[in-house]
Design a protein around this motif. Structure first.
Motif, PDB file in Angstrom:
ATOM      1  N   TRP A  53      12.016  -4.857  -4.311  1.00 58.25           N
ATOM      2  CA  TRP A  53      11.959  -6.194  -3.754  1.00 58.25           C
ATOM      3  C   TRP A  53      13.339  -6.820  -3.765  1.00 58.25           C
ATOM      4  O   TRP A  53      14.263  -6.283  -4.379  1.00 58.25           O
ATOM      5  CB  TRP A  53      10.971  -7.021  -4.603  1.00 58.25           C
ATOM      6  N   GLY A  54      13.457  -7.965  -3.106  1.00 55.59           N
ATOM      7  CA  GLY A  54      14.720  -8.715  -3.147  1.00 55.59           C
ATOM      8  C   GLY A  54      15.863  -7.830  -2.683  1.00 55.59           C
ATOM      9  O   GLY A  54      15.764  -7.159  -1.668  1.00 55.59           O
ATOM     10  N   ASN A  55      16.913  -7.812  -3.465  1.00 54.80           N
ATOM     11  CA  ASN A  55      18.059  -6.970  -3.140  1.00 54.80           C
ATOM     12  C   ASN A  55      18.153  -5.858  -4.184  1.00 54.80           C
ATOM     13  O   ASN A  55      18.936  -5.942  -5.126  1.00 54.80           O
ATOM     14  CB  ASN A  55      19.318  -7.851  -3.105  1.00 54.80           C
ATOM     15  N   GLY A  65       0.781  -1.239   0.000  1.00 55.37           N
ATOM     16  CA  GLY A  65       0.000   0.000   0.000  1.00 55.37           C
ATOM     17  C   GLY A  65       0.811   1.287   0.000  1.00 55.37           C
ATOM     18  O   GLY A  65       0.280   2.337  -0.347  1.00 55.37           O
ATOM     19  N   THR A  75       3.237   2.401  -1.912  1.00 54.31           N
ATOM     20  CA  THR A  75       3.391   2.976  -3.258  1.00 54.31           C
ATOM     21  C   THR A  75       2.039   3.379  -3.832  1.00 54.31           C
ATOM     22  O   THR A  75       1.928   4.377  -4.548  1.00 54.31           O
ATOM     23  CB  THR A  75       4.110   1.967  -4.184  1.00 54.31           C
ATOM     24  N   LYS A  76       1.019   2.628  -3.469  1.00 56.59           N
ATOM     25  CA  LYS A  76      -0.346   2.943  -3.924  1.00 56.59           C
ATOM     26  C   LYS A  76      -0.777   4.304  -3.379  1.00 56.59           C
ATOM     27  O   LYS A  76      -1.292   5.153  -4.118  1.00 56.59           O
ATOM     28  CB  LYS A  76      -1.304   1.856  -3.446  1.00 56.59           C
TER      29      LYS A  76
HETATM   30  C1  LIG Z   1      11.608  -9.114   1.041  1.00 62.24           C
HETATM   31  C2  LIG Z   1      11.704  -7.624   0.910  1.00 62.24           C
HETATM   32  C3  LIG Z   1      12.766  -7.080   0.224  1.00 62.24           C
HETATM   33  C4  LIG Z   1      12.913  -5.672   0.118  1.00 62.24           C
HETATM   34  N1  LIG Z   1      14.004  -5.144  -0.548  1.00 62.24           N
HETATM   35  C5  LIG Z   1      14.162  -3.799  -0.600  1.00 62.24           C
HETATM   36  C6  LIG Z   1      15.304  -3.224  -1.231  1.00 62.24           C
HETATM   37  O1  LIG Z   1      16.189  -3.899  -1.733  1.00 62.24           O
HETATM   38  N2  LIG Z   1      15.396  -1.872  -1.272  1.00 62.24           N
HETATM   39  C7  LIG Z   1      14.459  -1.047  -0.714  1.00 62.24           C
HETATM   40  O2  LIG Z   1      14.617   0.174  -0.782  1.00 62.24           O
HETATM   41  N3  LIG Z   1      13.359  -1.572  -0.109  1.00 62.24           N
HETATM   42  C8  LIG Z   1      13.190  -2.916  -0.041  1.00 62.24           C
HETATM   43  N4  LIG Z   1      12.078  -3.445   0.584  1.00 62.24           N
HETATM   44  C9  LIG Z   1      11.105  -2.517   1.222  1.00 62.24           C
HETATM   45  C10 LIG Z   1       9.887  -2.195   0.379  1.00 62.24           C
HETATM   46  O3  LIG Z   1      10.242  -1.762  -0.923  1.00 62.24           O
HETATM   47  C11 LIG Z   1       9.098  -1.050   1.068  1.00 62.24           C
HETATM   48  O4  LIG Z   1       8.564  -1.523   2.292  1.00 62.24           O
HETATM   49  C12 LIG Z   1       8.006  -0.477   0.208  1.00 62.24           C
HETATM   50  O5  LIG Z   1       7.517   0.717   0.780  1.00 62.24           O
HETATM   51  C13 LIG Z   1       6.848  -1.434  -0.003  1.00 62.24           C
HETATM   52  O6  LIG Z   1       5.933  -0.795  -0.863  1.00 62.24           O
HETATM   53  P1  LIG Z   1       4.402  -1.212  -0.961  1.00 62.24           P
HETATM   54  O7  LIG Z   1       3.768  -0.967   0.402  1.00 62.24           O
HETATM   55  O8  LIG Z   1       3.851  -0.321  -2.013  1.00 62.24           O
HETATM   56  O9  LIG Z   1       4.357  -2.658  -1.364  1.00 62.24           O
HETATM   57  C14 LIG Z   1      11.930  -4.830   0.697  1.00 62.24           C
HETATM   58  C15 LIG Z   1      10.849  -5.400   1.377  1.00 62.24           C
HETATM   59  C16 LIG Z   1      10.726  -6.768   1.496  1.00 62.24           C
HETATM   60  C17 LIG Z   1       9.567  -7.334   2.262  1.00 62.24           C
END
Ligand SMILES: Cc1cc2nc3c(=O)[nH]c(=O)nc-3n(C[C@H](O)[C@H](O)[C@H](O)COP(=O)(O)O)c2cc1C
Length: 145
Positions: free
Chosen positions: A62-64, A20, A22-23
């Motif tokens: 995600w990931g790295n 959420g 980014t949304k």
């Molecule tokens: C398994 C996992 C890997 C992640 N890897 C990164 C990363 O490499 N770099 C980063 O900036 N954030 C990373 N994040 C954090 C998410 O990008 C961050 O919480 C983001 O705000 C999620 O967006 P969303 O709520 O729109 O899905 C990671 C999160 C998870 C759960």
């Protein structure tokens, strides 16, 4: 003689979010750009991209430092399209305690810099805060008209 109406300038905001953050950021940008059309990445028909003047892509990381799978598919499709005319921007949310903060934003940035008219990027720590609003507004202002 009457004016025939203003030329329409079309902007698409195409985003992907799991939790959420980014949304919500995409929705804030859409509220600042009332003419823009907001799409989830799965809803956006890539074949219509030529109809737009501006494209704003929003993704988490995600990931790295990687693109989420759905965004990765969109990235590959977009890369194949003739988008040299497009004014583009990339925004994303991430977490600074990962090695590559908002790595997915950087990946889109590099591709869109090469393929389109990249204007700006915006990286936000998780859920945007009041203190981020000036940067968010500045980013949005680059896509007005
Ligand atoms: C398994 C996992 C890997 C992640 N890897 C990164 C990363 O490499 N770099 C980063 O900036 N954030 C990373 N994040 C954090 C998410 O990008 C961050 O919480 C983001 O705000 C999620 O967006 P969303 O709520 O729109 O899905 C990671 C999160 C998870 C759960």
């Amino acid at each position: 003689m009457q004016a025939t109406g203003s030329m329409s300038f079309k902007t698409a905001i195409v985003h992907h979010s799991a939790g959420g953050n980014t949304k919500v950021l995409a929705e804030v940008l859409a509220s600042l750009l009332p003419e823009a059309e907001l799409f989830r990445v799965l809803e956006f028909d890539i074949r219509t991209v030529h109809e737009y003047d501006s494209l704003i892509v929003g993704t988490y990381t995600w990931g790295n430092g990687e693109l989420p799978a759905r965004m990765s598919a969109f990235y590959s499709e977009l890369e194949q399209m003739p988008i040299s005319h497009l004014k583009t921007g990339v925004f994303g949310t991430g977490e600074t305690n990962y090695n590559h903060f908002c790595g997915a934003v950087d990946q889109f940035r590099d591709m869109l810099f090469a393929k389109s008219q990249l204007v700006a990027t915006l990286k936000i720590e998780q859920m945007y805060q009041e203190a981020d609003l000036p940067r968010i507004k500045k980013f949005a202002s680059l896509f007005t008209n």
